[in-house]
Scaffold this motif. Structure first.
Motif, mmCIF file in Angstrom:
data_model
loop_
_atom_site.group_PDB
_atom_site.id
_atom_site.type_symbol
_atom_site.label_atom_id
_atom_site.label_comp_id
_atom_site.label_asym_id
_atom_site.label_seq_id
_atom_site.Cartn_x
_atom_site.Cartn_y
_atom_site.Cartn_z
ATOM 1 N N LEU A 223 0.832 -1.208 0.000
ATOM 2 C CA LEU A 223 0.000 0.000 0.000
ATOM 3 C C LEU A 223 0.866 1.258 0.000
ATOM 4 C CD1 LEU A 223 -2.912 -1.004 2.411
ATOM 5 C CD2 LEU A 223 -2.836 -1.075 -0.092
ATOM 6 N N LYS A 224 1.969 1.209 0.765
ATOM 7 C CA LYS A 224 2.869 2.372 0.768
ATOM 8 C C LYS A 224 3.537 2.543 -0.591
ATOM 9 C CE LYS A 224 3.509 2.454 5.723
ATOM 10 N NZ LYS A 224 4.063 1.688 6.848
ATOM 11 N N LEU A 225 3.895 1.412 -1.187
ATOM 12 C CA LEU A 225 4.469 1.442 -2.531
ATOM 13 C C LEU A 225 3.478 2.075 -3.518
ATOM 14 C CD1 LEU A 225 6.264 0.538 -4.917
ATOM 15 C CD2 LEU A 225 5.149 -1.688 -4.789
ATOM 16 N N MET A 226 2.221 1.667 -3.419
ATOM 17 C CA MET A 226 1.211 2.214 -4.323
ATOM 18 C C MET A 226 1.073 3.724 -4.118
ATOM 19 S SD MET A 226 -1.484 -0.918 -3.950
ATOM 20 C CE MET A 226 -2.931 0.098 -4.220
ATOM 21 N N ALA A 227 1.165 4.152 -2.861
ATOM 22 C CA ALA A 227 1.078 5.591 -2.577
ATOM 23 C C ALA A 227 2.225 6.325 -3.270
ATOM 24 C CB ALA A 227 1.103 5.832 -1.079
ATOM 25 N N TRP A 228 3.399 5.684 -3.273
ATOM 26 C CA TRP A 228 4.550 6.311 -3.936
ATOM 27 C C TRP A 228 4.347 6.378 -5.443
ATOM 28 C CZ3 TRP A 228 8.079 9.662 -3.170
ATOM 29 C CH2 TRP A 228 9.124 9.821 -4.110
ATOM 30 N N ILE A 229 3.827 5.284 -6.016
ATOM 31 C CA ILE A 229 3.580 5.275 -7.464
ATOM 32 C C ILE A 229 2.579 6.377 -7.823
ATOM 33 C CG2 ILE A 229 2.581 3.930 -9.370
ATOM 34 C CD1 ILE A 229 3.746 1.412 -7.983
ATOM 35 N N ARG A 230 1.562 6.560 -6.963
ATOM 36 C CA ARG A 230 0.596 7.638 -7.214
ATOM 37 C C ARG A 230 1.268 9.007 -7.063
ATOM 38 N NH1 ARG A 230 -2.607 4.481 -9.949
ATOM 39 N NH2 ARG A 230 -4.196 3.353 -8.763
ATOM 40 N N HIS A 231 2.231 9.070 -6.138
ATOM 41 C CA HIS A 231 2.873 10.354 -5.873
ATOM 42 C C HIS A 231 3.741 10.825 -7.042
ATOM 43 C CE1 HIS A 231 4.379 13.652 -3.490
ATOM 44 N NE2 HIS A 231 5.620 13.274 -3.716
ATOM 45 N N ILE A 232 4.369 9.873 -7.754
ATOM 46 C CA ILE A 232 5.263 10.278 -8.849
ATOM 47 C C ILE A 232 4.504 10.485 -10.162
ATOM 48 C CG2 ILE A 232 7.368 9.306 -7.863
ATOM 49 C CD1 ILE A 232 6.997 6.835 -9.557
ATOM 50 N N TYR A 233 3.192 10.466 -10.088
ATOM 51 C CA TYR A 233 2.370 10.702 -11.275
ATOM 52 C C TYR A 233 2.665 12.084 -11.858
ATOM 53 C CZ TYR A 233 -1.875 11.271 -14.112
ATOM 54 O OH TYR A 233 -2.751 11.487 -15.129
ATOM 55 N N SER A 234 2.909 12.100 -13.165
ATOM 56 C CA SER A 234 3.266 13.369 -13.799
ATOM 57 C C SER A 234 2.247 13.784 -14.853
ATOM 58 C CB SER A 234 4.660 13.254 -14.432
ATOM 59 O OG SER A 234 4.655 12.241 -15.412
ATOM 60 N N GLY A 235 1.166 13.010 -14.975
ATOM 61 C CA GLY A 235 0.158 13.310 -15.988
ATOM 62 C C GLY A 235 -0.864 14.334 -15.497
ATOM 63 N N ASP A 236 -1.951 14.434 -16.257
ATOM 64 C CA ASP A 236 -3.005 15.391 -15.954
ATOM 65 C C ASP A 236 -3.760 14.951 -14.695
ATOM 66 O OD1 ASP A 236 -5.199 17.058 -15.917
ATOM 67 O OD2 ASP A 236 -5.499 16.973 -18.101
ATOM 68 N N VAL A 237 -3.917 15.886 -13.769
ATOM 69 C CA VAL A 237 -4.601 15.567 -12.510
ATOM 70 C C VAL A 237 -6.041 15.106 -12.774
ATOM 71 C CG1 VAL A 237 -5.365 16.499 -10.283
ATOM 72 C CG2 VAL A 237 -3.159 17.172 -11.219
ATOM 73 N N ALA A 238 -6.641 15.652 -13.827
ATOM 74 C CA ALA A 238 -8.025 15.279 -14.142
ATOM 75 C C ALA A 238 -8.168 13.782 -14.403
ATOM 76 C CB ALA A 238 -8.500 16.066 -15.364
ATOM 77 N N ASP A 239 -7.089 13.144 -14.877
ATOM 78 C CA ASP A 239 -7.133 11.704 -15.162
ATOM 79 C C ASP A 239 -6.801 10.841 -13.951
ATOM 80 O OD1 ASP A 239 -7.666 12.337 -17.788
ATOM 81 O OD2 ASP A 239 -5.555 12.289 -18.391
ATOM 82 N N ALA A 240 -6.481 11.480 -12.830
ATOM 83 C CA ALA A 240 -6.013 10.723 -11.656
ATOM 84 C C ALA A 240 -7.206 10.244 -10.835
ATOM 85 C CB ALA A 240 -5.068 11.589 -10.819
ATOM 86 N N ASP A 241 -7.867 9.198 -11.340
ATOM 87 C CA ASP A 241 -9.090 8.696 -10.707
ATOM 88 C C ASP A 241 -8.877 8.240 -9.267
ATOM 89 O OD1 ASP A 241 -9.971 9.121 -13.223
ATOM 90 O OD2 ASP A 241 -10.494 7.030 -13.670
ATOM 91 N N TRP A 242 -7.622 7.960 -8.909
ATOM 92 C CA TRP A 242 -7.330 7.435 -7.573
ATOM 93 C C TRP A 242 -7.325 8.522 -6.500
ATOM 94 C CZ3 TRP A 242 -4.214 7.329 -11.849
ATOM 95 C CH2 TRP A 242 -3.204 8.298 -11.887
ATOM 96 N N LEU A 243 -7.366 9.777 -6.918
ATOM 97 C CA LEU A 243 -7.379 10.872 -5.944
ATOM 98 C C LEU A 243 -8.817 11.242 -5.618
ATOM 99 C CD1 LEU A 243 -4.600 13.223 -7.424
ATOM 100 C CD2 LEU A 243 -4.365 11.611 -5.527
ATOM 101 N N THR A 244 -9.040 11.642 -4.367
ATOM 102 C CA THR A 244 -10.354 12.176 -4.026
ATOM 103 C C THR A 244 -10.454 13.580 -4.610
ATOM 104 O OG1 THR A 244 -9.553 13.169 -1.989
ATOM 105 C CG2 THR A 244 -10.338 10.895 -1.846
#
Lengths: 631, 198
Positions: B142-163
């Motif tokens: 889960l912490k690893l997944m949080a890191w993968i989400r953190h290094i996301y460099s794409g459009d925030v609008a496409d980041a379905d995993w964020l609230t």
């Protein structure tokens, strides 16, 4: 000679490795060896990936020739049921064909009298974590056959990606023994075809891209016990240097260099794995292979010559001890892993002296020919005149004369370096026609830009440290990323190319030549082609279901000559297609170079067999393979 | 879709909490399936026995939602796991090497846009060289997944995993702006990686 002498001795063999080694060296074992050698001479058999111990991939069969090759048609086919890269070629022994596959490395025995019937199949359950530490796709290069000795049954020896070496009863497919040759946790895998010499099964390892220290190991083929292991780097006793090592060519280097040409303990994670092909000369009792690239790719992180990576070896088969070692690319800067095929020939040199030779088309763009008795360099010529990192190889010193413009180093992006890291020649198993004294070589025509970066070593993680951009060489079409391969006929004595042709994509898998004046090979976009071996004229081609990264073979069955080839695109050139990669630098640079491959072929592994007019067991007797209610 | 999703997952949390109270153990309300075969991955029974009992793991098993996402103090451990188990193939900051890039908005398996889907792909493996990584503990994953989400460099609008809240503050990752010189995430002094399911 002393064929049957030692069989009794062996029955009472103790478990001590030394005892085994001594017996292996003595006569007992030459029984099986002679048998394998005899089998290899028959047109009906193909007992090792290169057909015979000289690895010539040449068949004296003349049934299919330049005259009639146009009539070559599909005879029968077999799907392996697997995707991913299928390298190498099947074996045929005594009317049975043995087919290997990509991970999970299934093995099938097919009855050549009724190839629709799978005699047995071996489907190992492997730790799937092995997939994450394979370099470049999940390929396998084939099988080895040991003919049995009356007490121990004939065996098929195979490698599994999870670093196990397995012996199967050739008749039943049952596991006879299984040994762990390495640990996937540190990135050691196996993709190589094992190799049988006498009563030994030889195998290397993969993993230089993950900092694995390379070694070659011999196992007692009857028991799976380890007999000897020699390393590519480290102290002399571990590298396995004979007392007279390189005595004929002391300038190649002799003692203490497996540690002395490295900074500190870097040799322990220094690569030099061998996963290519072997060749063996029963008369000299030396076997030959090449150790691979140093790790990491970033040269700034490993000052020194990095011996004995990138080395052509001549080692004693019984003990593994090296008589000679010639390092082709000291302090590699380009990942020119030296594992490619070694083809043995007997030819007369320019001075008129008959010599035992070894010819090796290297990744670095040079095709080397050595005297295989002592390692003397006979010739070293460019695989293509566009090779630019090296101006020439000085035959006296053995050293490449580099062009610093194409060197690589930290804080510098090297441009237009030819060949690319894939080499102008990679793992393809090429062929040699002894009657024409010509080598037929499948070539990559790919160059690259290269930018290193620093990274720490982490066990089981990729340890590369370079970003690569690959594209067609100067003779290709750089606008459209096509013209990435060549096929050539080479004379190792004159250094001349008798003919050469461009190909749309790499000829990754190698060639087969026959006494029918033909050379066969597969292309990455899925054609098998036949050319006139004298002129290079294209005579026949057939579109296979998927791209080819293995080499063709031929066998005769009930008087009919067949040509067989495995298809199944993948391997390093196919990683972009196989793994849905987008970025051109992905796949260690392969994605950019082969971005158009997906418009020509897709994944899918299998075997396609051809014959004149498609003649096959079912066309000869339509009732073969039919359900017979009488049983 | 986002609103619906939140409501459903809240309902699930309640149900799972009741189930957990009855049995007294972490029960997965979600069924986790192999990305390629669809087989039940049998989580948590098949997982590393360590690290099953953290609040984040319990919440994830019940809801399929990763509470570590964008919790700064939890990122350093995630980065450490990433560098050890993923960066070799996927690149130092998810830019892609032998394996595909993880930081852009292109997903080989579109379900990786959900926490559950990304977990299934990592835990059970996928096609080709993507082997299973079930050797890591659930909490590490889960912490690893949080890191993968953190290094996301794409459009925030496409980041379905964020609230929706997280989307307001999330800044696409820029390696060159990364805090420390050795490229590793550092939590502020005294920060502890703590999450609560409420």
């Amino acid at each position: 000679m002393m064929k049957h002498l030692g069989t009794g001795l062996l029955a009472g063999a103790s478990c001590v490795a030394l005892t085994v080694a001594m017996q292996v060296g003595s006569a007992s074992v030459s029984f099986a060896n002679d048998k394998l050698n005899e089998l290899s001479k028959s047109n009906e058999n193909w007992v090792m990936p290169g057909k015979n111990y000289s690895s010539q991939n040449y068949s004296p069969n003349t049934q299919i020739s330049t005259e009639n090759v146009k009539q070559l048609r599909a005879a029968w086919s077999f799907s392996t049921g697997l995707l991913h890269g299928h390298e190498g070629t099947p074996l045929v022994v005594n009317n049975v064909m043995y087919v290997h596959t990509s991970f999970p490395n299934n093995t099938f025995a097919l009855d050549l009298n009724d190839p629709g019937h799978i005699l047995w199949q071996h489907k190992p359950k492997q730790d799937p974590a092995a997939r994450s530490v394979a370099c470049c796709d999940l390929v396998n290069r084939g099988l080895a056959y040991w003919p049995g000795d009356g007490k121990t049954p004939a065996l098929i020896i195979k490698t599994q990606l999870d670093a196990h070496l397995v012996a199967l009863n050739a008749e039943t497919g049952e596991e006879y023994w299984k040994v762990e040759n390495g640990d996937i946790k540190v990135g050691q895998t196996l993709t190589q075809a094992p190799y049988v010499i006498k009563d030994l099964a030889l195998v290397g390892s993969s993993g230089a891209e993950l900092g694995v220290r390379g070694y070659t190991t011999a196992y007692n083929v009857k028991t799976g016990e380890q007999v000897w292991r020699v390393y590519a780097t480290g102290p002399d006793n571990e590298v396995g240097l004979a007392a007279d090592f390189n005595s004929a060519n002391p300038h190649y280097g002799q003692k203490g260099l497996g540690t002395g040409t490295w900074e500190g303990d870097a040799w322990k994670i220094g690569g030099g794995t061998n996963w290519g092909w072997y060749a063996y000369d029963p008369e000299t009792n030396l076997f030959h292979y090449g150790s691979g690239n140093p790790a990491p790719w970033n040269e700034t992180m490993r000052p020194g010559d990095n011996k004995w990576t990138m080395t052509i070896w001549g080692r004693d088969a019984d003990t593994g001890q090296a008589k000679f070692g010639y390092q082709k690319t000291p302090h590699d800067e380009w990942d020119y892993a030296g594992v490619n095929v070694m083809i043995l020939s007997e030819q007369t040199d320019k001075a008129g002296k008959k010599r035992k030779l070894l010819t090796h088309p290297d990744r670095n763009g040079i095709v080397y020919t050595l005297d295989r008795e002592n390692g003397d360099l006979v010739s070293a010529n460019k695989l293509d005149d566009t090779v630019n990192w090296v101006k020439q190889v000085d035959l006296k010193s053995g050293l490449p004369v580099r062009d610093p413009e194409y060197g690589t180093r930290m804080d510098h992006k090297g441009k237009e370096i030819c060949p690319s890291a894939m080499g102008y020649h990679n793992q393809g198993h090429d062929s040699y026609d002894p009657t024409k004294e010509l080598f037929f070589m499948g070539i990559n025509h790919i160059c690259m830009d290269w930018e290193p970066f620093m990274l720490p070593y982490r066990a089981g993680q990729f340890f590369v440290g370079a970003t690569l951009w690959m594209y067609p060489g100067p003779k290709g079409d750089r606008q459209n990323y096509l013209g990435l391969g060549q096929i050539k006929a080479y004379n190792a004595i004159s250094g001349e190319y008798k003919w050469e042709k461009m190909e749309r994509f790499s000829v990754w898998g190698g060639t087969l030549s026959t006494a029918g004046n033909l050379v066969f090979y597969g292309t990455l976009d899925g054609f098998i082609k036949a050319r006139n071996s004298d002129t290079g004229e294209l005579l026949w081609k057939y579109k296979l279901p998927s791209g080819v990264i293995g080499h063709p073979m031929t066998y005769e069955h009930k008087g009919t000559q067949y040509v067989a080839i495995m298809y199944g695109v993948g391997g390093w050139p196919g990683v972009g297609l196989v793994f849905d990669l987008q970025d051109p630098t992905a796949g260690l640079g392969a994605v950019g170079a082969f971005k158009n491959l997906q418009n020509y072929t897709q994944m899918g592994g299998g075997l396609q067999v051809f014959s004149l007019d498609g003649k096959n067991p079912y066309s000869e007797d339509i009732n073969v393979g039919e359900f017979d209610s009488k049983g | 879709m986002d609103g619906d999703y939140t409501m459903k997952s809240k309902a699930l949390v309640v149900m799972a909490a009741v189930a957990a109270m009855i049995t007294g153990t972490a029960v997965a309300a979600e069924t986790f399936r192999n990305t390629i075969t669809g087989d039940d991955l049998k989580v948590p029974e098949s997982s590393n026995p360590e690290g099953r009992d953290t609040a984040a793991v319990k919440h994830f098993l019940e809801s399929g939602v990763n509470l570590y996402t964008e919790v700064k103090a939890c990122l350093p451990k995630g980065e450490e796991v990433y560098l050890t188990s993923c960066s070799g193939c996927h690149g130092h900051v998810g830019e892609g090497k032998v394996g595909p890039g993880l930081a852009d908005n292109y997903w080989t398996y579109p379900k990786n846009k959900t926490d559950k889907g990304l977990f299934e792909t990592i835990y059970g493996g996928a096609q080709g060289m993507m082997g299973p990584h079930s050797d890591l503990t659930l909490d590490e994953l889960l912490k690893l997944m949080a890191w993968i989400r953190h290094i996301y460099s794409g459009d925030v609008a496409d980041a379905d995993w964020l609230t929706e809240e997280q989307k307001k503050t999330f800044k696409p990752y820029k390696p060159e702006e990364h805090a420390s010189a050795d490229g590793s995430a550092k939590a502020a002094d005294g920060d502890e990686c703590k999450v609560s399911a409420n």
